[in-house]
Design a protein around this motif. Structure first.
Motif, PDB file in Angstrom:
ATOM      1  N   THR A 227       0.828  -1.212   0.000  1.00  0.00           N
ATOM      2  CA  THR A 227       0.000   0.000   0.000  1.00  0.00           C
ATOM      3  C   THR A 227       0.863   1.262   0.000  1.00  0.00           C
ATOM      4  O   THR A 227       0.496   2.274  -0.606  1.00  0.00           O
ATOM      5  CB  THR A 227      -0.930   0.000   1.247  1.00  0.00           C
ATOM      6  OG1 THR A 227      -1.629  -1.243   1.267  1.00  0.00           O
ATOM      7  CG2 THR A 227      -1.925   1.145   1.208  1.00  0.00           C
ATOM      8  N   ALA A 228       2.014   1.180   0.685  1.00  0.00           N
ATOM      9  CA  ALA A 228       2.890   2.363   0.790  1.00  0.00           C
ATOM     10  C   ALA A 228       3.789   2.526  -0.426  1.00  0.00           C
ATOM     11  O   ALA A 228       4.578   3.471  -0.494  1.00  0.00           O
ATOM     12  CB  ALA A 228       3.744   2.243   2.057  1.00  0.00           C
ATOM     13  N   GLY A 231       5.417   5.750  -1.973  1.00  0.00           N
ATOM     14  CA  GLY A 231       5.557   6.764  -0.933  1.00  0.00           C
ATOM     15  C   GLY A 231       7.034   7.045  -0.633  1.00  0.00           C
ATOM     16  O   GLY A 231       7.920   6.391  -1.184  1.00  0.00           O
ATOM     17  N   ASP A 232       7.297   8.007   0.245  1.00  0.00           N
ATOM     18  CA  ASP A 232       8.695   8.324   0.557  1.00  0.00           C
ATOM     19  C   ASP A 232       9.273   7.264   1.508  1.00  0.00           C
ATOM     20  O   ASP A 232       8.568   6.374   1.978  1.00  0.00           O
ATOM     21  CB  ASP A 232       8.834   9.735   1.137  1.00  0.00           C
ATOM     22  CG  ASP A 232       8.062   9.912   2.441  1.00  0.00           C
ATOM     23  OD1 ASP A 232       7.734   8.887   3.085  1.00  0.00           O
ATOM     24  OD2 ASP A 232       7.775  11.058   2.802  1.00  0.00           O
ATOM     25  N   GLU A 233      10.582   7.364   1.768  1.00  0.00           N
ATOM     26  CA  GLU A 233      11.268   6.310   2.511  1.00  0.00           C
ATOM     27  C   GLU A 233      10.735   6.163   3.939  1.00  0.00           C
ATOM     28  O   GLU A 233      10.591   5.043   4.436  1.00  0.00           O
ATOM     29  CB  GLU A 233      12.785   6.564   2.535  1.00  0.00           C
ATOM     30  CG  GLU A 233      13.506   5.419   3.212  1.00  0.00           C
ATOM     31  CD  GLU A 233      15.025   5.480   3.069  1.00  0.00           C
ATOM     32  OE1 GLU A 233      15.507   5.918   2.016  1.00  0.00           O
ATOM     33  OE2 GLU A 233      15.701   5.077   4.029  1.00  0.00           O
ATOM     34  N   ARG A 235       7.750   6.671   5.026  1.00  0.00           N
ATOM     35  CA  ARG A 235       6.461   5.973   4.977  1.00  0.00           C
ATOM     36  C   ARG A 235       6.673   4.481   4.709  1.00  0.00           C
ATOM     37  O   ARG A 235       6.021   3.625   5.318  1.00  0.00           O
ATOM     38  CB  ARG A 235       5.596   6.604   3.870  1.00  0.00           C
ATOM     39  CG  ARG A 235       4.141   6.171   3.975  1.00  0.00           C
ATOM     40  CD  ARG A 235       3.260   6.807   2.911  1.00  0.00           C
ATOM     41  NE  ARG A 235       2.089   5.957   2.723  1.00  0.00           N
ATOM     42  CZ  ARG A 235       1.443   5.795   1.585  1.00  0.00           C
ATOM     43  NH1 ARG A 235       1.849   6.423   0.498  1.00  0.00           N
ATOM     44  NH2 ARG A 235       0.394   5.005   1.512  1.00  0.00           N
ATOM     45  N   LEU A 236       7.612   4.176   3.774  1.00  0.00           N
ATOM     46  CA  LEU A 236       7.906   2.776   3.459  1.00  0.00           C
ATOM     47  C   LEU A 236       8.470   2.048   4.673  1.00  0.00           C
ATOM     48  O   LEU A 236       8.074   0.925   4.991  1.00  0.00           O
ATOM     49  CB  LEU A 236       8.906   2.701   2.302  1.00  0.00           C
ATOM     50  CG  LEU A 236       8.311   2.824   0.897  1.00  0.00           C
ATOM     51  CD1 LEU A 236       9.406   3.096  -0.122  1.00  0.00           C
ATOM     52  CD2 LEU A 236       7.541   1.562   0.539  1.00  0.00           C
TER      53      LEU A 236
END
Lengths: 272, 157
Positions: A227-228, A231-233, A235-236
């Motif tokens: 889902t992530a 996204g940026d690091e 968030r991951l």
């Protein structure tokens, strides 16, 4: 080490093999390429009263293009896939994975079906086929059934295959044009069992799929990380941490860092 | 239980009654007396027992003799007159690619397979392909050099 004694049965057909495996429940063990089973027998970690040899069954060695991908017989060797003899509708993923399994002398004999049936948590095919959304065709005393990889994989060395059943083939769906994928693994040396496997597949028509292998249980679909994706690091990393907390609760700090690094690398490569 | 095994070993038909648990490595060494095939770990890790079955490199410790029934098997002895093997052996000698020699038969058979699949491979390719062969004298540098040189010679480069 030498194996304890066992009997040997060479079936004439898949039905013949299933019947023998069913009649000696608990004592009969199917052998495909034997590259994992023979050492386990030699180390006396796997008990067997009778070995049922699937090696000579030509039905298991077949492969063919299908309307939506490829059907790969369970007895097809890693080397045959590595060498491109089998149609690869995954844009090279199957070939890449096959070429990275153990060593050539093992790949010449080890089979895709044997690898999945053993369900070693560090094995490549369970993670790869799970990410691809493949289904297994399973024959048994009561006929043939079809099982998605997600249901087939139960835990470490544990599958939903019942006594008397064998995997006969895998149906692997084709990846559409524009699909991106990455397959990353951490090994202590080339060909060693993986300590961590990250497989990411991003089809243009679907959400990203992220699979983690090399856990203490089975290859796992990581929902939060998928889902992530994009996204940026930060968030991951947060998503990976949540996934790891649910799929491998016993992971220590080292294992968490290892899996996180593998997954980030795979996500970055798949994102392009 | 005993099972009959008949196979072609280095061009000669041989057969024997074996227990199903007997490995091809033991069949070759103990029954046929061919001792170039070395047994190190006996569980598929060291590669010393590598032979060819139907032209494909194979760990004879991971192969049950009964499963090699009807097949063509070649050991280092059977490759003595093989042109590529002769070149490899000369380079192993010239580059001092062995110390104790225990891993050497498996190294040579694997090296021949590497050179059959890769034309004049570089050191990186050789190291990756050789990762399943253990040399406990840790003489890898010279083994890689020898295979690289043999690969260049066989490619006519």
């Amino acid at each position: 080490m030498k194996s304890a004694p066992f009997d040997y049965f060479k079936p004439g057909s898949v039905a013949d093999a299933c019947a023998r495996l069913a009649s000696e429940s608990g004592g009969a063990v199917a052998i495909a390429g034997g590259q994992s089973l023979v050492p386990l027998l030699a180390l006396r970690m796997a008990p067997a009263v009778t070995l049922v040899d699937l090696g000579g069954l030509s039905a298991l060695g077949q492969f063919a293009k299908t309307s939506d991908g490829v059907r790969i017989g369970a007895g097809v060797t890693h080397a045959a896939i590595e060498d491109g003899k089998v149609p690869d509708p995954s844009g090279g993923l199957l070939q890449r994975v096959a070429g990275g399994i153990a060593y050539r002398s093992v790949r010449n004999h080890g089979t895709i079906g044997g690898s999945v049936a053993l369900a070693d948590p560090a094995a490549d095919w369970p993670a790869c086929l799970l990410a691809l959304g493949a289904t297994a065709r399973i024959s048994g005393p009561s006929g043939e059934r079809v099982e998605p990889m997600e249901a087939l994989l139960v835990g470490a060395y544990t599958t939903s295959i019942a006594a008397g059943e064998i995997i006969t083939a895998f149906d692997v769906p084709a990846l559409p044009t524009g699909t991106r994928w990455s397959y990353q693994k951490v090994v202590r040396k080339s060909g060693a069992f993986a300590m961590s496997i990250g497989c990411v597949i991003v089809r243009p028509d679907r959400a990203a799929v992220v699979v983690l292998g090399g856990t203490t249980t089975r290859a796992q679909l990581l929902v939060e990380t998928a889902t992530a994706f994009g996204g940026d690091e930060a968030r991951l990393r947060a998503a990976i941490a949540r996934d790891l907390a649910s799929v491998q609760q016993d992971a220590d700090d080292y294992v968490k860092r290892l899996h996180t690094a593998t997954l980030l690398k795979a996500v970055r490569e798949a994102a392009g | 239980m005993k099972a009959k095994v008949s196979l072609v070993l280095n061009g000669e038909s041989v057969s024997a009654e074996v227990e199903p648990r007997e490995t091809l490595a033991d069949f070759i060494r103990e029954r046929q007396g061919l001792t170039a095939t070395h047994l190190g770990c006996e569980h598929g890790v060291c590669g010393a027992c590598t032979v060819e079955v139907e032209g494909q490199t194979t760990r004879s410790c991971l192969t049950l003799a009964v499963r090699a029934d009807g097949m063509h098997v070649k050991t280092l002895e059977g490759l003595a007159a093989d042109p590529a093997m002769m070149v490899l052996k000369r380079w192993f000698h010239d580059e001092h690619a062995l110390q104790c020699g225990f891993c050497t038969p498996g190294m040579l058979i694997t090296a021949r397979d590497i050179l059959s699949r890769h034309r004049a491979p570089d050191a990186g390719t050789i190291r990756k392909e050789l990762s399943g062969q253990l040399c406990r004298c840790t003489g890898y540098a010279n083994i890689v050099k020898a295979i690289e040189a043999a690969g260049r010679e066989l490619a006519g480069a």
